[in-house]
Write a protein that holds these residues in place. Sequence first.
Motif, PDB file in Angstrom:
ATOM      1  N   VAL A 325       2.074   3.510   8.161  1.00  0.00           N
ATOM      2  CA  VAL A 325       0.972   3.595   7.194  1.00  0.00           C
ATOM      3  C   VAL A 325       0.545   2.194   6.790  1.00  0.00           C
ATOM      4  O   VAL A 325      -0.649   1.870   6.740  1.00  0.00           O
ATOM      5  N   ARG A 326       1.529   1.323   6.540  1.00  0.00           N
ATOM      6  CA  ARG A 326       1.217  -0.049   6.158  1.00  0.00           C
ATOM      7  C   ARG A 326       0.497  -0.772   7.295  1.00  0.00           C
ATOM      8  O   ARG A 326      -0.418  -1.568   7.061  1.00  0.00           O
ATOM      9  N   ARG A 327       0.895  -0.493   8.531  1.00  0.00           N
ATOM     10  CA  ARG A 327       0.242  -1.140   9.674  1.00  0.00           C
ATOM     11  C   ARG A 327      -1.207  -0.698   9.797  1.00  0.00           C
ATOM     12  O   ARG A 327      -2.094  -1.509  10.098  1.00  0.00           O
ATOM     13  N   TYR A 417     -11.907  -5.297  -3.939  1.00  0.00           N
ATOM     14  CA  TYR A 417     -10.632  -5.930  -4.262  1.00  0.00           C
ATOM     15  C   TYR A 417      -9.475  -4.944  -4.181  1.00  0.00           C
ATOM     16  O   TYR A 417      -8.346  -5.317  -3.839  1.00  0.00           O
ATOM     17  N   VAL A 418      -9.746  -3.668  -4.484  1.00  0.00           N
ATOM     18  CA  VAL A 418      -8.688  -2.661  -4.434  1.00  0.00           C
ATOM     19  C   VAL A 418      -8.197  -2.486  -3.007  1.00  0.00           C
ATOM     20  O   VAL A 418      -6.990  -2.437  -2.742  1.00  0.00           O
ATOM     21  N   MET A 419      -9.144  -2.403  -2.067  1.00  0.00           N
ATOM     22  CA  MET A 419      -8.772  -2.225  -0.671  1.00  0.00           C
ATOM     23  C   MET A 419      -8.203  -3.508  -0.084  1.00  0.00           C
ATOM     24  O   MET A 419      -7.294  -3.472   0.755  1.00  0.00           O
ATOM     25  N   ALA A 420      -8.708  -4.660  -0.514  1.00  0.00           N
ATOM     26  CA  ALA A 420      -8.162  -5.925  -0.041  1.00  0.00           C
ATOM     27  C   ALA A 420      -6.707  -6.083  -0.482  1.00  0.00           C
ATOM     28  O   ALA A 420      -5.899  -6.718   0.218  1.00  0.00           O
ATOM     29  N   ASN A 421      -6.363  -5.498  -1.614  1.00  0.00           N
ATOM     30  CA  ASN A 421      -4.972  -5.540  -2.074  1.00  0.00           C
ATOM     31  C   ASN A 421      -4.022  -4.799  -1.146  1.00  0.00           C
ATOM     32  O   ASN A 421      -2.806  -4.952  -1.241  1.00  0.00           O
ATOM     33  N   LYS A 422      -4.569  -3.990  -0.247  1.00  0.00           N
ATOM     34  CA  LYS A 422      -3.753  -3.294   0.756  1.00  0.00           C
ATOM     35  C   LYS A 422      -3.642  -4.128   2.029  1.00  0.00           C
ATOM     36  O   LYS A 422      -3.177  -3.651   3.058  1.00  0.00           O
ATOM     37  N   ALA A 423      -4.121  -5.376   1.965  1.00  0.00           N
ATOM     38  CA  ALA A 423      -3.995  -6.381   3.027  1.00  0.00           C
ATOM     39  C   ALA A 423      -4.989  -6.189   4.161  1.00  0.00           C
ATOM     40  O   ALA A 423      -4.843  -6.817   5.207  1.00  0.00           O
ATOM     41  N   MET A 424      -6.003  -5.349   3.991  1.00  0.00           N
ATOM     42  CA  MET A 424      -7.009  -5.198   5.036  1.00  0.00           C
ATOM     43  C   MET A 424      -8.149  -6.184   4.821  1.00  0.00           C
ATOM     44  O   MET A 424      -8.307  -6.767   3.745  1.00  0.00           O
ATOM     45  N   SER A 425      -8.955  -6.383   5.865  1.00  0.00           N
ATOM     46  CA  SER A 425     -10.127  -7.252   5.784  1.00  0.00           C
ATOM     47  C   SER A 425     -11.281  -6.479   5.173  1.00  0.00           C
ATOM     48  O   SER A 425     -11.639  -5.393   5.656  1.00  0.00           O
ATOM     49  N   VAL A 426     -11.890  -7.030   4.123  1.00  0.00           N
ATOM     50  CA  VAL A 426     -12.943  -6.322   3.382  1.00  0.00           C
ATOM     51  C   VAL A 426     -14.047  -7.302   3.009  1.00  0.00           C
ATOM     52  O   VAL A 426     -13.782  -8.451   2.653  1.00  0.00           O
TER      53      VAL A 426
END
Length: 463
Positions: A325-327, A417-426
């Motif tokens: 899931v993290r990946r 910022y919420v989605m970027a906190n999951k380490a994805m590119s946004v």
Amino acid sequence: MERKNMWEHYTEEQERELEELAVRYRKCLDQSKTERECVTLSIAMAEEKGYQNIEDCIREGVTLKAGDKVYAQYMKKMLALFHIGTKPLTEGMNILGAHVDSPRLDVKQNPLYEDTQMAYLDTHYYGGVKKYQWVTIPLAIHGVVVKKDGTVVPVVIGEKEDDPVFVISDLLIHLSQDQLEKKARIVIEGEGLDLLVGTKPVKNADKDEKEKVRAWVVRYLKEAYDIEEEDFLSAELEIVPSGKSRDCGFDRSMILGYGQDDKVCALTSLFAMLEAENPERTGCCILADKEEIGNMGATGMQSSFFEDMVAEVLALTGEDSPVKVRRVLRNSCMLSSDVSAAYDPLYPEVFEKKNTAYFGRGLVLNKYTGSRGKNGTSDANAEYVAKVRNVFDNNHVAFQTAELGKVDQGGGGTIAYVMANKAMSVIDSGVAVLSMHAPYEVTSKSDIYEVYRGYKAFLKDMK
């Protein structure tokens, strides 16, 4: 660096496509004044395109494969769509994320009262609003009332031609000397945004009945909707502008309507998602609630709903592992589909002309939002911005870059910022809007068309 006005370059065929899209968009916008209505409409449209409810897939033990399409909704106010690609999910998804809540007035839980034989509903404004903009305009009531036995009563009053509408009164100019001395922030107080709903006393009332207009409203609600006054305790009723969106301008180049922040991006994201075919990377469209109040709550982007649904989709593909899931999240690319401020020549003092968005010049990329010293922003990295530029250029999508006003003027935020906190590119990507957060906002049809094309290109070509 100068971006061209696309109206000067469209072919007749492109203008025809643009107008067809505008008609479809306006129709959906009129049916989506609340987050519940938008999610309900989106599910209906998705099911027509072959999307299945993920709960049915879980219950039936379905194994998802490339080409399969599922959706997940939560509390009827948040929705995620997934179109499974040929590449493993762990290589990441291409995500379009928007919010479907808009500034409005919410009816309080103990709202009904009478004063001098006038009945009102007490309200609490939602999101950032200029309160003075909400007086003396026709208003409608949308929402649900849930009775103690669980019965859900839908309510929409003020949209049909023969419906009554509602209003919040303002002080007449003849007596406004003191009012006009106040700052705009307080010229209308929050507790003064009460909805006028009746002035007719009930007939044949009990001798002890003192508030006969209030009693008439209570009786009407019982007869028309079979609800009691106490049912306001478990109701979600939203006060929104009455009426349909309209073409704007002699040239009909613009659209005037309520809630375009952020349904102009939500609906174009939905259109792009439903039209995607044979994706390599899994496509995803997330429509979230509560963005206007900080993305909080069970249906806000900060909840665990999105990650939970990614885990469920992974499990249905045979990949049941928390680390995977993290990946998926870390390897995903996202356009935070949200609006930007359009340059307004009537208020040039708050814009920095070289770094602002203009009507007719296409999709807007905001590398960062936030306020002042980039406070509260995710700030997309340069490598990702380059990838997004490449996708748009290769698909001949007109785009521009912008900031949200001058550095010290304020700012705003999105779900980025919420989605970027999951380490994805946004990166933020959307439509420029005039009069953002007003009861009626203005957008350019050209920009809507380019955003729609850009979202389709992103789902197809982002690697």
